[in-house]
Design a protein around this motif. Sequence first.
Motif, PDB file in Angstrom:
ATOM      1  N   LEU A 252       1.741  -1.508 -11.378  1.00  0.00           N
ATOM      2  CA  LEU A 252       2.196  -0.247 -10.776  1.00  0.00           C
ATOM      3  C   LEU A 252       1.046   0.452 -10.063  1.00  0.00           C
TER       4      LEU A 252
ATOM      5  N   TYR B  65       0.748   1.641  -6.098  1.00  0.00           N
ATOM      6  CA  TYR B  65       0.344   2.949  -5.588  1.00  0.00           C
ATOM      7  C   TYR B  65      -0.811   2.810  -4.591  1.00  0.00           C
TER       8      TYR B  65
ATOM      9  N   THR C  54       9.622   3.991  -8.371  1.00  0.00           N
ATOM     10  CA  THR C  54       8.309   3.905  -7.721  1.00  0.00           C
ATOM     11  C   THR C  54       8.334   4.613  -6.372  1.00  0.00           C
TER      12      THR C  54
END
Length: 257
Positions: free
Chosen positions: A65, A69, A245
């Motif tokens: 994750l 980003y 997300t």
Amino acid sequence: MTMSSGMCPQCVSGFLHEGTPSGSIVKIGGIDAYVATPKDDNSKSKTIVLLPDVFGWELNNARLLADDYARAGFYAVLPDILNGDSLPADYLDSAKSTEDVYRLVGPWLQKHGDAVTEAPIDAVLAALHADSNVGKIGAVGFCFGGLYALKYAATDKISAAVAAHPSRIQVPDHILPIRQPISFAVARTDVIYDETKAKEADEVLKKNGVEHETKIYDGEGVGHGFAVRGDLSVESLRKAKEEATVQTLAWFKKHLA
């Protein structure tokens, strides 16, 4: 069914995601951290601090994750907020009942109160603020870490927050102090922080004039933990994780600019 601590079997279950993290291990404020850097300009102007669940900073899912980003242009920091005492990944398929949660997590939680957990978070945030290259800072918390996203949204240490299926949240007690913009990703059927509790929190934030949003996620199997530990081979879970997300990135693009 939940335990009195505000945790459930889904807090310590889920699926390990495949992939090889591309970031690096550093120390920030004396705290071990996984860092993923934007590929284009190595910029720290928009920084996201990830506050993980009970599986901590070493879980592959959380590191992937952070990489996501970074690909979106953020400097992503995933610190060890659990002081080297994360639950092992093999617990992911160990908790099938509330009794299992008591057995696996009960003693662990007693060692991870607010003061113990906030100490490394404070150290990391202080170091980031002392770095002249760091701009605005946002925090996103998952499950166990979601509570701390709310707590730090009640301070000036971050500029915005996202909480994905937070655990151990008391409404209105944990909502009233919030003053930074905050976004919630909530599973409709979450047994801990569900749509009803989310609506109660929204009313408090609205009354207090705090910029906020709540997105409710639905679909087969979409429950607590969906944004970080869902089975990506199931279409509804993969879609929910990806949309959460996107939600996170959109919120921080707006508030960390």
